[in-house]
Design a protein around this motif. Structure first.
Motif, PDB file in Angstrom:
ATOM      1  N   SER A  38       0.807  -1.240  -0.025  1.00  0.00           N
ATOM      2  CA  SER A  38      -0.008  -0.187  -0.028  1.00  0.00           C
ATOM      3  C   SER A  38       0.878   1.268   0.044  1.00  0.00           C
ATOM      4  CB  SER A  38      -0.939  -0.050   1.295  1.00  0.00           C
ATOM      5  OG  SER A  38      -1.573  -1.145   1.085  1.00  0.00           O
ATOM      6  N   ILE A  39       1.500   1.327  -1.109  1.00  0.00           N
ATOM      7  CA  ILE A  39       2.535   2.274  -1.201  1.00  0.00           C
ATOM      8  C   ILE A  39       2.227   3.746  -1.852  1.00  0.00           C
ATOM      9  CG2 ILE A  39       5.245   3.116  -2.013  1.00  0.00           C
ATOM     10  CD1 ILE A  39       5.515   0.231  -2.098  1.00  0.00           C
ATOM     11  N   LYS A  40       2.417   4.621  -1.312  1.00  0.00           N
ATOM     12  CA  LYS A  40       2.021   6.033  -1.762  1.00  0.00           C
ATOM     13  C   LYS A  40       2.415   6.036  -3.243  1.00  0.00           C
ATOM     14  CE  LYS A  40       1.203   8.571   2.307  1.00  0.00           C
ATOM     15  NZ  LYS A  40       1.479   9.934   3.134  1.00  0.00           N
ATOM     16  N   GLU A  41       1.631   6.338  -4.228  1.00  0.00           N
ATOM     17  CA  GLU A  41       2.088   6.337  -5.767  1.00  0.00           C
ATOM     18  C   GLU A  41       3.062   7.275  -6.135  1.00  0.00           C
ATOM     19  OE1 GLU A  41      -1.356   6.272  -8.217  1.00  0.00           O
ATOM     20  OE2 GLU A  41      -2.116   4.365  -7.513  1.00  0.00           O
ATOM     21  N   ASN A  42       3.151   8.355  -5.326  1.00  0.00           N
ATOM     22  CA  ASN A  42       4.032   9.462  -5.810  1.00  0.00           C
ATOM     23  C   ASN A  42       5.262   9.379  -4.702  1.00  0.00           C
ATOM     24  OD1 ASN A  42       2.692  10.596  -8.026  1.00  0.00           O
ATOM     25  ND2 ASN A  42       1.206  11.340  -6.613  1.00  0.00           N
ATOM     26  N   PRO A  43       6.299   8.871  -5.060  1.00  0.00           N
ATOM     27  CA  PRO A  43       7.529   8.882  -4.066  1.00  0.00           C
ATOM     28  C   PRO A  43       8.115  10.256  -3.789  1.00  0.00           C
ATOM     29  CG  PRO A  43       8.339   8.393  -6.306  1.00  0.00           C
ATOM     30  CD  PRO A  43       6.826   8.223  -6.327  1.00  0.00           C
ATOM     31  N   GLU A  44       8.454  10.497  -2.548  1.00  0.00           N
ATOM     32  CA  GLU A  44       8.873  11.574  -2.227  1.00  0.00           C
ATOM     33  C   GLU A  44      10.510  11.710  -2.445  1.00  0.00           C
ATOM     34  OE1 GLU A  44       7.261  13.825  -0.625  1.00  0.00           O
ATOM     35  OE2 GLU A  44       5.520  12.708  -0.223  1.00  0.00           O
ATOM     36  N   THR A  45      11.110  12.970  -2.475  1.00  0.00           N
ATOM     37  CA  THR A  45      12.480  13.136  -2.428  1.00  0.00           C
ATOM     38  C   THR A  45      13.032  13.402  -0.988  1.00  0.00           C
ATOM     39  OG1 THR A  45      12.489  13.743  -4.688  1.00  0.00           O
ATOM     40  CG2 THR A  45      14.398  14.288  -3.312  1.00  0.00           C
ATOM     41  N   VAL A  46      14.161  13.008  -0.838  1.00  0.00           N
ATOM     42  CA  VAL A  46      14.672  13.133   0.696  1.00  0.00           C
ATOM     43  C   VAL A  46      16.294  13.482   0.608  1.00  0.00           C
ATOM     44  CG1 VAL A  46      14.943  10.793   1.341  1.00  0.00           C
ATOM     45  CG2 VAL A  46      14.908  12.480   3.177  1.00  0.00           C
TER      46      VAL A  46
END
Length: 216
Positions: free
Chosen positions: A56-64
């Motif tokens: 159930s991963i959020k479709e838009n990955p973040e940048t860190v």
């Protein structure tokens, strides 16, 4: 301070089977290399994982950023590029603490990264070296089986694909696909015009990495 970071990290993660809002991120690093390469890769892998292995991963990955405390919000971070990588002492310490605390790093050599990442990784763990992961390791045998290890997606220097790992106190904390170019295989079909069979292999291996990381 280290113990507080560990507690903070643990509070951000639940188990693979029960988490409802998982999140992964692209790792932003310094040195001039294109950390932002393959922008469609991770979103496509996430869609594949959510449909095929029921994440159930959020479709838009973040940048860190590698030196950010926000790194501890993500159980898995992904790193790629073609060029130079440079880690400061603070970068290396933050990434080391993240990995020791339970985080997982997947590095995908997008051709040209290898000579830089091998040097910089020693800043993170000076006493550890990349070890080739044997074909019977569980990362190759999650939902999908890869009896010959990491699959070949794109040709670089006529070398066999290899999966390397960093093991900290017996735990695999970093998976590095070399001469495989998994992330190219995750990109939109029209970018590289790879046949379905090749893209499917890349996505399945990527799903195995995600699944293994969440479970371990």
């Amino acid at each position: 301070m280290k113990s507080l970071k560990i507690l903070f990290f643990i509070s951000c993660i639940t188990t693979f089977n029960t988490v409802f809002s998982q999140q992964i991120a692209v790792l932003k690093y310094n040195g001039g290399g294109d950390w932002y390469a393959n922008p469609t890769a991770l979103p496509n892998l996430i869609k594949f994982c959510n449909s095929s292995i029921k994440t159930s991963i959020k479709e838009n990955p973040e940048t860190v950023a590698v030196n950010s405390i926000d790194l501890f919000n993500y159980p898995i971070v992904f790193m790629t590029g073609h060029g130079n990588v440079f880690l400061t002492e603070d970068d290396a310490e933050n990434l080391r603490n993240y990995l020791i605390a339970g985080g997982f790093l997947h590095i995908s050599d997008n051709y040209g990264l290898d000579k830089f990442i091998r040097k910089e990784i020693r800043k993170i763990f000076p006493t550890l070296d990349f070890q080739e992961i044997p074909y019977n390791h569980p990362i190759f045998h999650q939902t999908f089986n890869f009896d010959k290890g990491v699959p070949k997606i794109h040709e670089h220097d006529n070398k066999a694909p290899q999966g390397f790992g960093l093991f900290y106190e017996g735990r695999l904390v970093c998976f590095y696909d070399y001469e495989a170019d998994l992330s190219d295989g995750w990109e939109d079909e029209e970018i590289h015009n790879d046949p379905f069979e090749i893209r499917e292999k890349a996505l399945k291996m990527g799903a195995n990495i995600i699944e293994y990381a969440f479970k371990n």
